[in-house]
Design a protein around this motif. Structure first.
Motif, PDB file in Angstrom:
ATOM      1  N   UNK A  15       0.819  -1.208   0.000  1.00 19.67           N
ATOM      2  CA  UNK A  15       0.000   0.000   0.000  1.00 19.67           C
ATOM      3  C   UNK A  15       0.852   1.256   0.000  1.00 19.67           C
ATOM      4  N   UNK A  16       1.904   1.243   0.729  1.00 21.93           N
ATOM      5  CA  UNK A  16       2.987   2.204   0.633  1.00 21.93           C
ATOM      6  C   UNK A  16       4.105   1.686   1.515  1.00 21.93           C
ATOM      7  N   UNK A  17       5.181   2.411   1.623  1.00 15.03           N
ATOM      8  CA  UNK A  17       6.342   1.877   2.337  1.00 15.03           C
ATOM      9  C   UNK A  17       6.102   1.706   3.831  1.00 15.03           C
ATOM     10  N   UNK A  18       5.041   2.311   4.374  1.00 12.14           N
ATOM     11  CA  UNK A  18       4.780   2.217   5.806  1.00 12.14           C
ATOM     12  C   UNK A  18       3.659   1.243   6.160  1.00 12.14           C
ATOM     13  N   UNK A  19       3.048   0.576   5.206  1.00 11.98           N
ATOM     14  CA  UNK A  19       1.954  -0.358   5.492  1.00 11.98           C
ATOM     15  C   UNK A  19       0.647   0.331   5.832  1.00 11.98           C
ATOM     16  N   UNK A  20       0.469   1.574   5.396  1.00 11.17           N
ATOM     17  CA  UNK A  20      -0.724   2.363   5.658  1.00 11.17           C
ATOM     18  C   UNK A  20      -1.550   2.414   4.378  1.00 11.17           C
ATOM     19  N   UNK A  21      -2.833   2.055   4.461  1.00 10.79           N
ATOM     20  CA  UNK A  21      -3.700   1.983   3.282  1.00 10.79           C
ATOM     21  C   UNK A  21      -4.452   3.298   3.091  1.00 10.79           C
ATOM     22  N   UNK A  22      -4.493   3.783   1.865  1.00  7.91           N
ATOM     23  CA  UNK A  22      -5.262   4.973   1.496  1.00  7.91           C
ATOM     24  C   UNK A  22      -6.276   4.572   0.429  1.00  7.91           C
ATOM     25  N   UNK A  23      -7.568   4.696   0.746  1.00  2.00           N
ATOM     26  CA  UNK A  23      -8.619   4.347  -0.208  1.00  2.00           C
ATOM     27  C   UNK A  23      -9.596   5.511  -0.354  1.00  2.00           C
ATOM     28  N   UNK A  24      -9.894   5.890  -1.586  1.00  8.45           N
ATOM     29  CA  UNK A  24     -10.872   6.928  -1.895  1.00  8.45           C
ATOM     30  C   UNK A  24     -11.864   6.358  -2.903  1.00  8.45           C
TER      31      UNK A  24
ATOM     32  N   UNK B  18       2.559  -8.254   5.234  1.00  4.26           N
ATOM     33  CA  UNK B  18       2.637  -8.884   6.565  1.00  4.26           C
ATOM     34  C   UNK B  18       2.178  -7.991   7.712  1.00  4.26           C
ATOM     35  N   UNK B  19       2.299  -6.665   7.579  1.00  5.64           N
ATOM     36  CA  UNK B  19       1.936  -5.754   8.670  1.00  5.64           C
ATOM     37  C   UNK B  19       0.872  -4.770   8.230  1.00  5.64           C
ATOM     38  N   UNK B  20      -0.063  -4.486   9.141  1.00  4.60           N
ATOM     39  CA  UNK B  20      -1.071  -3.451   8.921  1.00  4.60           C
ATOM     40  C   UNK B  20      -0.842  -2.358   9.949  1.00  4.60           C
ATOM     41  N   UNK B  21      -0.544  -1.145   9.471  1.00  2.00           N
ATOM     42  CA  UNK B  21      -0.247  -0.033  10.370  1.00  2.00           C
ATOM     43  C   UNK B  21      -1.338   1.024  10.395  1.00  2.00           C
ATOM     44  N   UNK B  22      -2.434   0.798   9.678  1.00  2.00           N
ATOM     45  CA  UNK B  22      -3.533   1.750   9.695  1.00  2.00           C
ATOM     46  C   UNK B  22      -4.079   2.022   8.310  1.00  2.00           C
ATOM     47  N   UNK B  23      -5.129   2.867   8.276  1.00  2.00           N
ATOM     48  CA  UNK B  23      -5.764   3.166   7.004  1.00  2.00           C
ATOM     49  C   UNK B  23      -6.510   4.487   7.079  1.00  2.00           C
TER      50      UNK B  23
ATOM     51  N   UNK C 196      -8.706  -7.569   5.777  1.00  2.00           N
ATOM     52  CA  UNK C 196      -7.482  -7.467   6.575  1.00  2.00           C
ATOM     53  C   UNK C 196      -7.218  -8.751   7.361  1.00  2.00           C
ATOM     54  N   UNK C 197      -7.643  -9.876   6.849  1.00  5.67           N
ATOM     55  CA  UNK C 197      -7.506 -11.116   7.602  1.00  5.67           C
ATOM     56  C   UNK C 197      -6.097 -11.699   7.574  1.00  5.67           C
ATOM     57  N   UNK C 198      -5.245 -11.267   6.638  1.00  2.21           N
ATOM     58  CA  UNK C 198      -3.901 -11.839   6.557  1.00  2.21           C
ATOM     59  C   UNK C 198      -2.824 -11.063   7.312  1.00  2.21           C
ATOM     60  N   UNK C 199      -2.816  -9.735   7.289  1.00  2.00           N
ATOM     61  CA  UNK C 199      -1.731  -9.034   8.006  1.00  2.00           C
ATOM     62  C   UNK C 199      -1.912  -9.090   9.515  1.00  2.00           C
ATOM     63  N   UNK C 200      -0.863  -8.744  10.228  1.00  4.43           N
ATOM     64  CA  UNK C 200      -0.929  -8.673  11.685  1.00  4.43           C
ATOM     65  C   UNK C 200      -0.699  -7.226  12.112  1.00  4.43           C
TER      66      UNK C 200
ATOM     67  N   UNK D 245      -4.907   2.846  14.075  1.00  3.71           N
ATOM     68  CA  UNK D 245      -6.041   3.718  13.764  1.00  3.71           C
ATOM     69  C   UNK D 245      -6.470   3.565  12.306  1.00  3.71           C
ATOM     70  N   UNK D 246      -7.793   3.504  12.134  1.00  2.00           N
ATOM     71  CA  UNK D 246      -8.402   3.535  10.811  1.00  2.00           C
ATOM     72  C   UNK D 246      -9.290   4.770  10.786  1.00  2.00           C
ATOM     73  N   UNK D 247      -8.955   5.710   9.916  1.00  2.00           N
ATOM     74  CA  UNK D 247      -9.705   6.964   9.805  1.00  2.00           C
ATOM     75  C   UNK D 247     -10.749   6.808   8.704  1.00  2.00           C
ATOM     76  N   UNK D 248     -12.017   6.982   9.077  1.00  2.78           N
ATOM     77  CA  UNK D 248     -13.127   6.784   8.151  1.00  2.78           C
ATOM     78  C   UNK D 248     -13.850   8.091   7.876  1.00  2.78           C
TER      79      UNK D 248
END
Length: 125
Positions: free
Chosen positions: A10-19, A32-37, A50-54, A61-64
């Motif tokens: 998603x990017x180098x930090x494991x943070x997802x951006x979806x629009x 392997x890692x989920x650091x937020x979205x 998000x069932x595979x990453x830890x 934090x997930x900002x909605x």
């Protein structure tokens, strides 16, 4: 027909951006890692698997921001999900609790943001 798009980096930090506006987005994270979205959805539907990453940190934090739409998060049963978003006429449901899921890990996923006339659902394994 919905298509499944894989997020391998998603990017180098494991943070997802979806629009999403006026559409359906379906994503599965295989990193392997989920650091937020940050998810912004208007008049559409976003499905995030998000069932595979830890989780790496104790609080993730997930900002909605969802306006007249729907967000579905597929998460492992052990994740502790906390709703802390401002919701106006919004349906928020953790289906894992309804089916007796429990035994949460020490790590939490905190959902923050704003929802108006929307639906936010958490679905487990």
């Amino acid at each position: 027909m919905q298509t499944l798009k894989r997020i391998t980096n998603p990017d180098k930090n494991g943070f997802i951006l979806l629009d999403n506006i006026l559409g359906v987005m379906r994503y599965a994270m295989h990193s392997p890692l989920f650091r937020g979205a940050r998810i912004r959805n208007c008049f559409g539907k976003v499905i995030l698997d998000l069932r595979q990453p830890r989780l790496e940190t104790d609080e993730t934090y997930v900002y909605l921001r969802c306006i007249v739409g729907k967000i579905i998060l597929y998460v492992p049963d052990g994740w502790d999900i906390r709703f802390q978003n401002n919701a106006i006429a919004c349906y928020q449901n953790d289906a894992r609790i309804a089916h007796g899921a429990g035994g949460f890990e020490d790590k939490k996923v905190i959902l923050q943001g704003f929802s108006l006339l929307s639906s936010i659902e958490i679905i487990g394994d």
